[in-house]
Design a protein around this motif. Structure first.
Motif, PDB file in Angstrom:
ATOM      1  N   HIS A 285      62.238  27.074   9.751  1.00 25.25           N
ATOM      2  CA  HIS A 285      61.964  28.184   8.849  1.00 25.25           C
ATOM      3  C   HIS A 285      61.356  29.357   9.615  1.00 25.25           C
ATOM      4  O   HIS A 285      60.590  29.155  10.572  1.00 25.25           O
ATOM      5  CB  HIS A 285      60.997  27.739   7.747  1.00 25.25           C
ATOM      6  CG  HIS A 285      61.492  26.587   6.931  1.00 25.25           C
ATOM      7  ND1 HIS A 285      62.819  26.442   6.557  1.00 25.25           N
ATOM      8  CD2 HIS A 285      60.833  25.514   6.420  1.00 25.25           C
ATOM      9  CE1 HIS A 285      62.953  25.337   5.850  1.00 25.25           C
ATOM     10  NE2 HIS A 285      61.767  24.747   5.753  1.00 25.25           N
ATOM     11  N   PRO A 286      61.658  30.582   9.214  1.00 18.99           N
ATOM     12  CA  PRO A 286      61.140  31.757   9.932  1.00 18.99           C
ATOM     13  C   PRO A 286      59.621  31.826  10.000  1.00 18.99           C
ATOM     14  O   PRO A 286      59.074  32.473  10.889  1.00 18.99           O
ATOM     15  CB  PRO A 286      61.714  32.937   9.128  1.00 18.99           C
ATOM     16  CG  PRO A 286      62.942  32.397   8.470  1.00 18.99           C
ATOM     17  CD  PRO A 286      62.617  30.967   8.151  1.00 18.99           C
ATOM     18  N   ASP A 287      58.932  31.168   9.058  1.00 23.10           N
ATOM     19  CA  ASP A 287      57.465  31.219   9.066  1.00 23.10           C
ATOM     20  C   ASP A 287      56.841  29.970   9.685  1.00 23.10           C
ATOM     21  O   ASP A 287      55.617  29.792   9.624  1.00 23.10           O
ATOM     22  CB  ASP A 287      56.933  31.415   7.646  1.00 23.10           C
ATOM     23  CG  ASP A 287      57.320  30.275   6.708  1.00 23.10           C
ATOM     24  OD1 ASP A 287      58.166  29.440   7.098  1.00 23.10           O
ATOM     25  OD2 ASP A 287      56.780  30.222   5.585  1.00 23.10           O
ATOM     26  N   ALA A 288      57.635  29.111  10.310  1.00 23.55           N
ATOM     27  CA  ALA A 288      57.102  27.891  10.923  1.00 23.55           C
ATOM     28  C   ALA A 288      56.145  28.249  12.061  1.00 23.55           C
ATOM     29  O   ALA A 288      56.405  29.159  12.842  1.00 23.55           O
ATOM     30  CB  ALA A 288      58.233  27.022  11.445  1.00 23.55           C
ATOM     31  N   ASP A 289      55.043  27.514  12.141  1.00 25.81           N
ATOM     32  CA  ASP A 289      54.044  27.737  13.189  1.00 25.81           C
ATOM     33  C   ASP A 289      54.522  27.029  14.458  1.00 25.81           C
ATOM     34  O   ASP A 289      54.501  25.809  14.543  1.00 25.81           O
ATOM     35  CB  ASP A 289      52.690  27.180  12.732  1.00 25.81           C
ATOM     36  CG  ASP A 289      51.570  27.438  13.741  1.00 25.81           C
ATOM     37  OD1 ASP A 289      51.853  27.914  14.856  1.00 25.81           O
ATOM     38  OD2 ASP A 289      50.406  27.139  13.400  1.00 25.81           O
ATOM     39  N   LEU A 290      54.918  27.810  15.474  1.00 21.53           N
ATOM     40  CA  LEU A 290      55.458  27.242  16.712  1.00 21.53           C
ATOM     41  C   LEU A 290      54.459  27.342  17.865  1.00 21.53           C
ATOM     42  O   LEU A 290      54.846  27.254  19.028  1.00 21.53           O
ATOM     43  CB  LEU A 290      56.780  27.934  17.071  1.00 21.53           C
ATOM     44  CG  LEU A 290      57.875  27.800  16.008  1.00 21.53           C
ATOM     45  CD1 LEU A 290      59.175  28.448  16.487  1.00 21.53           C
ATOM     46  CD2 LEU A 290      58.118  26.352  15.621  1.00 21.53           C
ATOM     47  N   SER A 291      53.195  27.495  17.549  1.00 23.86           N
ATOM     48  CA  SER A 291      52.151  27.415  18.565  1.00 23.86           C
ATOM     49  C   SER A 291      51.938  25.955  18.949  1.00 23.86           C
ATOM     50  O   SER A 291      52.452  25.034  18.301  1.00 23.86           O
ATOM     51  CB  SER A 291      50.844  27.999  18.023  1.00 23.86           C
ATOM     52  OG  SER A 291      50.330  27.160  16.988  1.00 23.86           O
ATOM     53  N   VAL A 292      51.181  25.719  20.011  1.00 18.82           N
ATOM     54  CA  VAL A 292      50.889  24.339  20.410  1.00 18.82           C
ATOM     55  C   VAL A 292      50.213  23.578  19.275  1.00 18.82           C
ATOM     56  O   VAL A 292      50.585  22.439  18.960  1.00 18.82           O
ATOM     57  CB  VAL A 292      50.018  24.318  21.682  1.00 18.82           C
ATOM     58  CG1 VAL A 292      49.450  22.923  21.930  1.00 18.82           C
ATOM     59  CG2 VAL A 292      50.832  24.762  22.890  1.00 18.82           C
ATOM     60  N   ASN A 293      49.225  24.204  18.630  1.00 17.15           N
ATOM     61  CA  ASN A 293      48.550  23.527  17.528  1.00 17.15           C
ATOM     62  C   ASN A 293      49.476  23.323  16.338  1.00 17.15           C
ATOM     63  O   ASN A 293      49.415  22.286  15.664  1.00 17.15           O
ATOM     64  CB  ASN A 293      47.301  24.302  17.109  1.00 17.15           C
ATOM     65  CG  ASN A 293      46.171  24.162  18.115  1.00 17.15           C
ATOM     66  OD1 ASN A 293      45.995  23.109  18.716  1.00 17.15           O
ATOM     67  ND2 ASN A 293      45.407  25.224  18.308  1.00 17.15           N
ATOM     68  N   GLY A 294      50.342  24.295  16.079  1.00 21.30           N
ATOM     69  CA  GLY A 294      51.316  24.138  14.997  1.00 21.30           C
ATOM     70  C   GLY A 294      52.301  23.013  15.270  1.00 21.30           C
ATOM     71  O   GLY A 294      52.652  22.238  14.372  1.00 21.30           O
ATOM     72  N   LEU A 295      52.732  22.898  16.525  1.00 26.37           N
ATOM     73  CA  LEU A 295      53.655  21.833  16.896  1.00 26.37           C
ATOM     74  C   LEU A 295      52.955  20.469  16.893  1.00 26.37           C
ATOM     75  O   LEU A 295      53.586  19.439  16.615  1.00 26.37           O
ATOM     76  CB  LEU A 295      54.265  22.132  18.263  1.00 26.37           C
ATOM     77  CG  LEU A 295      55.227  23.330  18.260  1.00 26.37           C
ATOM     78  CD1 LEU A 295      55.452  23.828  19.679  1.00 26.37           C
ATOM     79  CD2 LEU A 295      56.551  22.968  17.604  1.00 26.37           C
ATOM     80  N   ALA A 296      51.651  20.457  17.174  1.00 30.21           N
ATOM     81  CA  ALA A 296      50.887  19.216  17.064  1.00 30.21           C
ATOM     82  C   ALA A 296      50.809  18.771  15.608  1.00 30.21           C
ATOM     83  O   ALA A 296      50.963  17.578  15.291  1.00 30.21           O
ATOM     84  CB  ALA A 296      49.487  19.400  17.646  1.00 30.21           C
ATOM     85  N   THR A 297      50.586  19.718  14.711  1.00 28.50           N
ATOM     86  CA  THR A 297      50.571  19.394  13.281  1.00 28.50           C
ATOM     87  C   THR A 297      51.931  18.869  12.835  1.00 28.50           C
ATOM     88  O   THR A 297      52.018  17.905  12.070  1.00 28.50           O
ATOM     89  CB  THR A 297      50.183  20.630  12.461  1.00 28.50           C
ATOM     90  OG1 THR A 297      48.866  21.057  12.849  1.00 28.50           O
ATOM     91  CG2 THR A 297      50.201  20.346  10.976  1.00 28.50           C
TER      92      THR A 297
END
Length: 293
Positions: free
Chosen positions: A70-82
């Motif tokens: 999704h365009p609003d997906a969190d693709l930071s390291v912490n977002g990818l950890a979640t």
């Protein structure tokens, strides 16, 4: 619920669809790849370990995936950890061994620092750590290209079609000694799909926006009191070998193995040695071939 898609399984998570490979039976191993890589990073290790373990390799949205998120997906390291924790919960995995190489190892560190209870033990394989983020010359150049608009980023990546350019230190040349065929495959999605280019640029910009993400989680990481194998390439030119030693000293129940004749991507350069080290570690932690999950 999981479904089959193009020979892989697929699951819908909050960020969007995620494909994953699920091979073998036994104690579960979840193996994470790095930026601009896909599950094939782990193919030779899985071929070995899947005789005795259930090997699960998600195609994280790191630029070589084939299903845009999704365009609003969190693709930071912490977002990818979640997202990884959500993946573990969706598959109802418990006492799992979570392993990561390159950026995948950074994501594993963030998962461990979060206190994720589903992880019973972890394997960190030559990865971003401490202040080495983005890692080395390779990581810094790639993250810099993420500042480009997706179309121009695609034009930059077009150059990676040439083997001579892929083998440069600013590309994959210092990441793998023997894995050029894999790196040639990994660039195809970002070249052929505008939505994947968008995801890749967003991921790289998120990495560039928080260069302290790994130093910020050090204190919480040090509280992870379950077994960890730190497997580092003795000749690594992107992830300093001293960082492997520091991680092993930081984590209360860690052990260090240095693997010769390899660059960062040990699963490509020395898969048999890495699989052997992981088997020995898992046997010590009660996750051997006779263990359960």
């Amino acid at each position: 619920m999981p479904s089959t898609h193009h020979g892989r399984k697929q699951i819908e998570l909050s960020a969007g669809p995620v494909e994953y490979e699920d091979t073998g039976e036994g104690p579960a191993l979840v193996l994470l790849h790095g930026a601009l890589m896909d599950p094939s990073l782990w193919a030779d290790v899985v071929a070995d370990l899947s005789a005795d373990y259930r090997c699960i390799v998600p195609a994280l949205p790191l630029g070589a995936h084939t299903l845009p998120v999704h365009p609003d997906a969190d693709l930071s390291v912490n977002g990818l950890a979640t997202l990884t924790s959500e993946f573990l919960a969706a598959l109802d995995l418990r006492d799992v061994t979570l392993a990561g190489n390159d950026t995948g190892g950074a994501i594993v560190q963030a998962v461990l620092a979060s206190g994720e209870e589903r992880v019973g033990q972890a394997v960190l394989v030559s990865c971003d750590a401490f202040d080495n983020f983005p890692p080395g010359l390779t990581g810094k150049v790639v993250v810099f290209t993420g500042k480009l608009p997706p179309r121009l980023f695609g034009l930059f990546m077009q150059q990676m079609r040439l083997r001579a350019l892929r083998r440069l230190p600013i590309a994959f040349g210092w990441l793998t000694k023997r894995g050029d065929a894999a790196t040639a495959r990994w660039i195809r999605p970002v070249l052929g799909d505008q939505a994947i280019r968008r995801d890749a640029v967003r991921m790289l910009r998120a990495m560039g926006a928080n260069k302290n993400v790994l130093t910020d989680l050090t204190e919480n990481l040090a509280a992870f009191d379950r077994p960890v194998l730190v497997a580092w390439a003795a000749e690594d030119r992107v992830m300093p070998p001293e960082h492997g030693r520091r991680l092993a000293a930081l984590l209360p129940k860690a052990q260090l193995v240095e693997i010769p004749d390899s660059y960062t991507l040990i699963p490509l350069d020395q898969p048999a040695e890495l699989a052997r080290a992981m088997r020995e570690f898992l046997a010590q932690t009660g996750q051997g071939a006779d263990g359960g999950n």
